[in-house]
Design a protein around this motif. Structure first.
Motif, PDB file in Angstrom:
ATOM      1  N   ARG A  35     -27.847  57.243  33.960  1.00 45.43           N
ATOM      2  CA  ARG A  35     -29.295  56.890  34.407  1.00 45.43           C
ATOM      3  C   ARG A  35     -29.133  55.589  35.198  1.00 45.43           C
ATOM      4  NH1 ARG A  35     -32.463  54.727  29.122  1.00 45.43           N
ATOM      5  NH2 ARG A  35     -34.124  55.160  30.543  1.00 45.43           N
ATOM      6  N   GLU A  36     -30.143  55.289  35.919  1.00 44.62           N
ATOM      7  CA  GLU A  36     -30.284  53.964  36.617  1.00 44.62           C
ATOM      8  C   GLU A  36     -31.784  53.285  36.297  1.00 44.62           C
ATOM      9  OE1 GLU A  36     -29.980  54.320  40.870  1.00 44.62           O
ATOM     10  OE2 GLU A  36     -27.944  54.799  40.776  1.00 44.62           O
ATOM     11  N   PRO A  37     -31.868  52.015  36.383  1.00 43.47           N
ATOM     12  CA  PRO A  37     -30.313  51.190  37.088  1.00 43.47           C
ATOM     13  C   PRO A  37     -29.461  51.191  35.768  1.00 43.47           C
ATOM     14  CG  PRO A  37     -32.416  49.847  36.659  1.00 43.47           C
ATOM     15  CD  PRO A  37     -32.930  51.222  36.401  1.00 43.47           C
ATOM     16  N   GLY A  38     -28.153  51.563  35.995  1.00 37.16           N
ATOM     17  CA  GLY A  38     -27.249  51.570  34.804  1.00 37.16           C
ATOM     18  C   GLY A  38     -26.024  52.394  35.555  1.00 37.16           C
ATOM     19  N   GLY A  39     -25.257  52.813  34.329  1.00 35.67           N
ATOM     20  CA  GLY A  39     -24.144  53.890  34.659  1.00 35.67           C
ATOM     21  C   GLY A  39     -22.677  53.220  34.535  1.00 35.67           C
ATOM     22  N   THR A  40     -22.786  51.844  34.938  1.00 35.63           N
ATOM     23  CA  THR A  40     -21.315  51.026  34.686  1.00 35.63           C
ATOM     24  C   THR A  40     -21.739  49.911  34.030  1.00 35.63           C
ATOM     25  OG1 THR A  40     -21.440  49.560  36.702  1.00 35.63           O
ATOM     26  CG2 THR A  40     -21.106  52.072  37.180  1.00 35.63           C
ATOM     27  N   PRO A  41     -20.846  49.116  33.523  1.00 39.27           N
ATOM     28  CA  PRO A  41     -21.107  47.763  32.869  1.00 39.27           C
ATOM     29  C   PRO A  41     -21.871  47.065  33.713  1.00 39.27           C
ATOM     30  CG  PRO A  41     -18.746  48.686  32.342  1.00 39.27           C
ATOM     31  CD  PRO A  41     -19.381  49.442  33.289  1.00 39.27           C
ATOM     32  N   LEU A  42     -21.349  46.499  34.900  1.00 44.89           N
ATOM     33  CA  LEU A  42     -21.866  45.740  36.023  1.00 44.89           C
ATOM     34  C   LEU A  42     -23.442  46.281  36.319  1.00 44.89           C
ATOM     35  CD1 LEU A  42     -20.931  43.329  37.179  1.00 44.89           C
ATOM     36  CD2 LEU A  42     -20.364  44.564  39.148  1.00 44.89           C
ATOM     37  N   VAL A  72     -37.670  31.358  33.584  1.00 39.64           N
ATOM     38  CA  VAL A  72     -37.581  32.302  34.557  1.00 39.64           C
ATOM     39  C   VAL A  72     -38.475  32.295  35.639  1.00 39.64           C
ATOM     40  CG1 VAL A  72     -36.334  34.498  35.248  1.00 39.64           C
ATOM     41  CG2 VAL A  72     -35.808  33.416  33.065  1.00 39.64           C
ATOM     42  N   GLU A  73     -37.889  32.118  37.019  1.00 38.24           N
ATOM     43  CA  GLU A  73     -39.097  32.349  37.996  1.00 38.24           C
ATOM     44  C   GLU A  73     -39.266  33.680  38.172  1.00 38.24           C
ATOM     45  OE1 GLU A  73     -35.771  32.015  38.393  1.00 38.24           O
ATOM     46  OE2 GLU A  73     -34.917  32.324  40.484  1.00 38.24           O
ATOM     47  N   GLU A  74     -40.014  34.153  38.924  1.00 38.27           N
ATOM     48  CA  GLU A  74     -40.686  35.595  39.539  1.00 38.27           C
ATOM     49  C   GLU A  74     -39.476  36.082  40.366  1.00 38.27           C
ATOM     50  OE1 GLU A  74     -43.710  37.635  42.479  1.00 38.27           O
ATOM     51  OE2 GLU A  74     -43.907  35.452  42.072  1.00 38.27           O
ATOM     52  N   THR A  75     -39.346  37.527  39.802  1.00 38.36           N
ATOM     53  CA  THR A  75     -38.263  38.201  40.619  1.00 38.36           C
ATOM     54  C   THR A  75     -38.987  38.574  41.833  1.00 38.36           C
ATOM     55  OG1 THR A  75     -37.332  38.997  38.570  1.00 38.36           O
ATOM     56  CG2 THR A  75     -36.889  40.082  40.506  1.00 38.36           C
ATOM     57  N   LEU A  76     -38.587  38.303  43.036  1.00 35.47           N
ATOM     58  CA  LEU A  76     -39.326  38.747  44.337  1.00 35.47           C
ATOM     59  C   LEU A  76     -38.696  40.306  44.635  1.00 35.47           C
ATOM     60  CD1 LEU A  76     -38.493  35.111  46.169  1.00 35.47           C
ATOM     61  CD2 LEU A  76     -40.686  35.997  45.148  1.00 35.47           C
ATOM     62  N   PRO A  77     -39.907  40.711  45.259  1.00 42.75           N
ATOM     63  CA  PRO A  77     -39.512  42.203  45.642  1.00 42.75           C
ATOM     64  C   PRO A  77     -38.185  42.539  46.201  1.00 42.75           C
ATOM     65  CG  PRO A  77     -41.652  41.692  46.131  1.00 42.75           C
ATOM     66  CD  PRO A  77     -41.227  40.112  45.688  1.00 42.75           C
ATOM     67  N   LEU A  78     -37.736  41.556  47.232  1.00 43.24           N
ATOM     68  CA  LEU A  78     -36.525  41.851  47.974  1.00 43.24           C
ATOM     69  C   LEU A  78     -35.581  41.640  47.039  1.00 43.24           C
ATOM     70  CD1 LEU A  78     -35.153  42.326  50.618  1.00 43.24           C
ATOM     71  CD2 LEU A  78     -35.319  40.090  51.283  1.00 43.24           C
ATOM     72  N   LEU A  82     -32.541  44.323  46.321  1.00 49.03           N
ATOM     73  CA  LEU A  82     -31.200  44.143  46.344  1.00 49.03           C
ATOM     74  C   LEU A  82     -30.278  44.061  45.245  1.00 49.03           C
ATOM     75  CD1 LEU A  82     -31.453  40.888  48.762  1.00 49.03           C
ATOM     76  CD2 LEU A  82     -30.669  42.939  49.401  1.00 49.03           C
ATOM     77  N   LEU A  83     -30.899  43.782  43.859  1.00 51.35           N
ATOM     78  CA  LEU A  83     -30.114  43.858  42.796  1.00 51.35           C
ATOM     79  C   LEU A  83     -30.181  45.405  42.374  1.00 51.35           C
ATOM     80  CD1 LEU A  83     -31.640  41.093  40.703  1.00 51.35           C
ATOM     81  CD2 LEU A  83     -29.419  41.364  41.400  1.00 51.35           C
ATOM     82  N   LEU A  84     -31.048  46.225  42.660  1.00 48.03           N
ATOM     83  CA  LEU A  84     -31.184  47.777  42.469  1.00 48.03           C
ATOM     84  C   LEU A  84     -30.104  48.270  43.141  1.00 48.03           C
ATOM     85  CD1 LEU A  84     -34.947  48.163  42.050  1.00 48.03           C
ATOM     86  CD2 LEU A  84     -33.304  48.972  40.320  1.00 48.03           C
ATOM     87  N   THR A  85     -30.064  47.983  44.342  1.00 46.96           N
ATOM     88  CA  THR A  85     -28.967  48.360  45.533  1.00 46.96           C
ATOM     89  C   THR A  85     -27.726  48.086  44.922  1.00 46.96           C
ATOM     90  OG1 THR A  85     -30.679  48.196  47.277  1.00 46.96           O
ATOM     91  CG2 THR A  85     -28.241  48.529  47.965  1.00 46.96           C
ATOM     92  N   ALA A  86     -27.362  46.961  44.576  1.00 52.79           N
ATOM     93  CA  ALA A  86     -26.105  46.590  43.989  1.00 52.79           C
ATOM     94  C   ALA A  86     -25.720  47.305  42.936  1.00 52.79           C
ATOM     95  CB  ALA A  86     -26.224  45.023  43.463  1.00 52.79           C
ATOM     96  N   ALA A  87     -26.627  47.741  41.883  1.00 53.40           N
ATOM     97  CA  ALA A  87     -26.246  48.474  40.864  1.00 53.40           C
ATOM     98  C   ALA A  87     -25.928  49.922  41.286  1.00 53.40           C
ATOM     99  CB  ALA A  87     -27.295  48.306  39.948  1.00 53.40           C
ATOM    100  N   ARG A  88     -26.781  50.545  42.176  1.00 54.55           N
ATOM    101  CA  ARG A  88     -26.707  51.621  42.497  1.00 54.55           C
ATOM    102  C   ARG A  88     -25.168  51.859  43.209  1.00 54.55           C
ATOM    103  NH1 ARG A  88     -31.289  52.963  44.958  1.00 54.55           N
ATOM    104  NH2 ARG A  88     -31.866  53.362  42.593  1.00 54.55           N
TER     105      ARG A  88
END
Ligand code: TYD
Length: 243
Positions: A35-42, A72-78, A82-88
């Motif tokens: 599943r995503e986001p996920g699938g590897t430890p990182l 924690v500050e707001e997570t910006l859309p970009l 980028l984090l989802l892209t890194a996970a993928r």
């Protein structure tokens, strides 16, 4: 074969993806659930930061891995994109290896989720979303994608019920807040739904749109019917009945 399950929150796709994997394995196909986001430890770590930033940062602070304890500050859309892209990117390496090993990979959400959530709902440009998708996937595309479509309010109600159930199962009686994306507005989730429908319309040969308001067993048979018709079934793999 690479099969993905997509849909809004509370559409029941995870249950169906797991059922499909069980049924494939029971009929002598080798299938793997991920599943995503996920699938590897990182990637799981990125998921935690994305979906539950407060709890994740709190945990890092307790372990002395971050030195600030400010809210924690707001997570910006970009940043989200980028984090989802890194996970993928991390996950795709594994998906490739599973496919190369001859497994049928069933993935609960994949790049189409980014098109619907970060593209259609957050309003990030299609070009940027498309470019990052290409970078992360290296061209890997699902052979088949199921869209579990249902009205947003129904999805929200279901999600609430299932959260309550799992808290009771885990003996956690306090109500923890929903994850960061669950807490988005109805309008956001409406845009996700429309975004998915548009992406699906553009590639009808890959997508199967299911009415997710139907009972679980009915949906499972519909999924099985489509998947089994596309698989080279081994001779001893007559489908078990649904009952
Ligand atoms: P999760 O609790 O797994 O929801 P679900 O069971 O409905 O999949 O949370 C995953 C959340 O991450 C979900 O709200 C959708 C979101 N998401 C994106 O916004 N973009 C993406 O590319 C992916 C994979 C997920």
């Amino acid at each position: 074969m690479f099969i993905t399950f997509e849909g809004g929150d509370g559409a029941g796709k995870t249950t169906q993806a797991v059922r499909l994997v069980d049924r494939l394995n029971a009929t002598n196909h080798r299938a793997h659930f991920t599943r995503e986001p996920g699938g590897t430890p990182l990637a799981w770590g990125i998921r935690a930061l994305l979906l539950n930033p407060e709890e994740s940062l709190e945990a890092l602070w307790r372990f002395g891995l971050v030195s600030t304890h400010e809210p924690v500050e707001e997570t910006l859309p970009l940043t989200e994109l980028l984090l989802l892209t890194a996970a993928r990117t991390q996950h795709v390496e594994r998906i490739r290896a599973w496919l190369d090993a001859g497994l049928i990979v069933v993935c609960d959400r994949f790049a189409d989720a980014t098109r619907a959530y970060q593209g259609a709902a957050r309003g990030l440009s299609q070009e940027v979303v498309g470019f990052l998708e290409e970078q992360a996937t290296g061209g890997i595309k699902p052979d088949l994608t199921f869209l579990f479509d249902l009205p947003v309010e129904q999805g929200q109600k279901r999600k609430q019920r299932s959260l309550r159930r799992s808290f009771v199962q885990m003996n956690l009686f306090e109500t923890r807040p929903w994850n960061r994306l669950d807490r988005e507005s109805i309008g956001f989730h409406e845009r996700v739904r429309q975004g998915y429908l548009e992406v699906a319309k553009a590639e009808p040969e890959r997508w199967v749109i299911l009415d997710a308001t139907q009972p679980i067993d009915k949906l499972a048979s519909e999924v099985w019917e489509v998947v089994s018709s596309r698989l080279p079934l081994p001779p001893d793999s007559l489908a078990p009945s649904d009952s």
